[in-house]
Scaffold this active site. Structure first.
Site, PDB file in Angstrom:
ATOM      1  N   CYS A  78      -2.787   1.940  -0.364  1.00  0.00           N
ATOM      2  CA  CYS A  78      -2.132   1.110  -1.393  1.00  0.00           C
ATOM      3  C   CYS A  78      -1.110   0.186  -0.732  1.00  0.00           C
ATOM      4  O   CYS A  78      -0.060   0.642  -0.272  1.00  0.00           O
ATOM      5  CB  CYS A  78      -1.473   2.017  -2.433  1.00  0.00           C
ATOM      6  SG  CYS A  78      -0.395   1.166  -3.597  1.00  0.00           S
ATOM      7  N   CYS A  81       2.386   0.081  -2.327  1.00  0.00           N
ATOM      8  CA  CYS A  81       3.119   1.314  -2.032  1.00  0.00           C
ATOM      9  C   CYS A  81       3.912   1.182  -0.733  1.00  0.00           C
ATOM     10  O   CYS A  81       5.000   1.754  -0.600  1.00  0.00           O
ATOM     11  CB  CYS A  81       2.156   2.492  -1.907  1.00  0.00           C
ATOM     12  SG  CYS A  81       1.268   2.908  -3.421  1.00  0.00           S
TER      13      CYS A  81
END
Length: 323
Positions: A78, A81
């Site tokens: 991700c 993230c």
């Protein structure tokens, strides 16, 4: 009529008040120093930690009764993230123990991912007194994240009496740095006199003595604890226990009656009964009555002490009612 020299025997260990107060005061001083220097009081490993399904109960749920736990759901693949994670870790250090950050890898912990109902990552939740609270999803700007965290910390303190402490006060497994001897505080003599007044039943004198300390040192933990005890005893000293309990039993919707009965429950050593009575009043009511019951419950938490498991359980029950 309750005798004027009634004691808190069986409810609060007055001999332990001073030690507990000193420990809490050191924690508050450490946080103030961390805020002044811009550094966390201990290594970030204690403020930021990885959590898996096996450790979730202890590392998140149990810990959330002492400090708000912010959860960062993330994954290696991700990209957002990778931006949000370091920002949350830095903020955990800046907030110096007012919350802790638990990082959960969703690929390795699918059950937790599903239980929280996460729709996408990054996703950030909090757990306070065992109850999950969704905060935001996606890589939000830092200013917005700070606002969310400020509100979380404020709600944890105001609604549940949960105030995070510097991690060195919680992490007894770490080796503390050498410290210079702590000199006696400027209020030791006043506090000793106040404690003696409380023990002897001079409630008016004790209340005034504790207030005198707090007027100059509003955060003094021993004075705050002592004042809570003295005010509780002062509230019940002229009550007729039989009449109060009869009124409460006959009028379950009368919040002031339930509050008076809860005070008597606590003084009599029936701690769970006192907490349960007030939690039920919070659940049943709204508006000013609900707030009065909630505030009195937090005051009784102060009398018993934050580390008592009965307070921990009651905070969790209160969270279920409020959320």
């Amino acid at each position: 009529m309750q005798p004027r020299n009634m004691s808190m025997s069986g409810v609060v260990d007055l001999a332990a008040v001073k030690a507990a107060g000193e420990a809490k005061q050191k924690a508050e001083q450490a946080r103030a120093e961390a805020a002044r220097t811009g550094r966390a009081p201990t290594s970030g490993a204690r403020l930021v930690f990885d959590v898996d399904e096996a450790g979730f109960q202890q590392d998140v749920l149990q810990r959330s009764t002492e400090v708000p736990v912010v959860i960062d759901f993330w994954a290696e693949w991700c990209e957002p993230c990778k931006q949000l994670g370091p920002l949350l870790e830095r903020l955990a250090g800046e907030y110096a123990g007012k919350f802790v950050l638990a990082k959960i890898d969703v690929d390795a912990n699918q059950m937790l991912f599903q239980q929280f109902g996460v729709q996408g990552i990054p996703a950030v939740f909090a757990v306070v007194a065992g109850q999950p609270i969704p905060l935001f999803q996606g890589a939000a700007p830092e200013s917005q994240i700070r606002q969310v965290l400020d509100e979380l910390v404020r709600a944890a303190e105001q609604q549940f009496g949960i105030v995070g402490a510097p991690v060195d006060a919680q992490g007894a497994d770490e080796q503390p740095e050498a410290e210079a001897p702590v000199p006696a505080g400027p209020y030791d003599a006043l506090l000793e006199a106040a404690n003696q007044a409380l023990d002897s039943g001079d409630l008016g004198g004790a209340i005034q003595a504790y207030k005198n300390v707090l007027s100059d040192d509003p955060a003094n933990p021993e004075a705050k604890l002592g004042l809570a005890q003295a005010e509780l005893l002062h509230r019940v000293q002229d009550l007729d226990p039989q009449a109060v309990r009869k009124e409460a039993a006959e009028n379950p919707a009368d919040v002031p009656a339930q509050i008076r009965a809860a005070d008597l429950d606590l003084v009599g050593g029936h701690v769970e009964d006192a907490f349960g009575r007030l939690i039920d009043a919070v659940k049943r009511n709204a508006g000013a009555d609900r707030e009065a019951a909630r505030v009195r419950l937090l005051e009784l938490f102060e009398v018993i002490g934050a580390d008592d498991p009965r307070v921990t359980a009651a905070r969790t029950a209160l969270a279920r009612v409020l959320f």
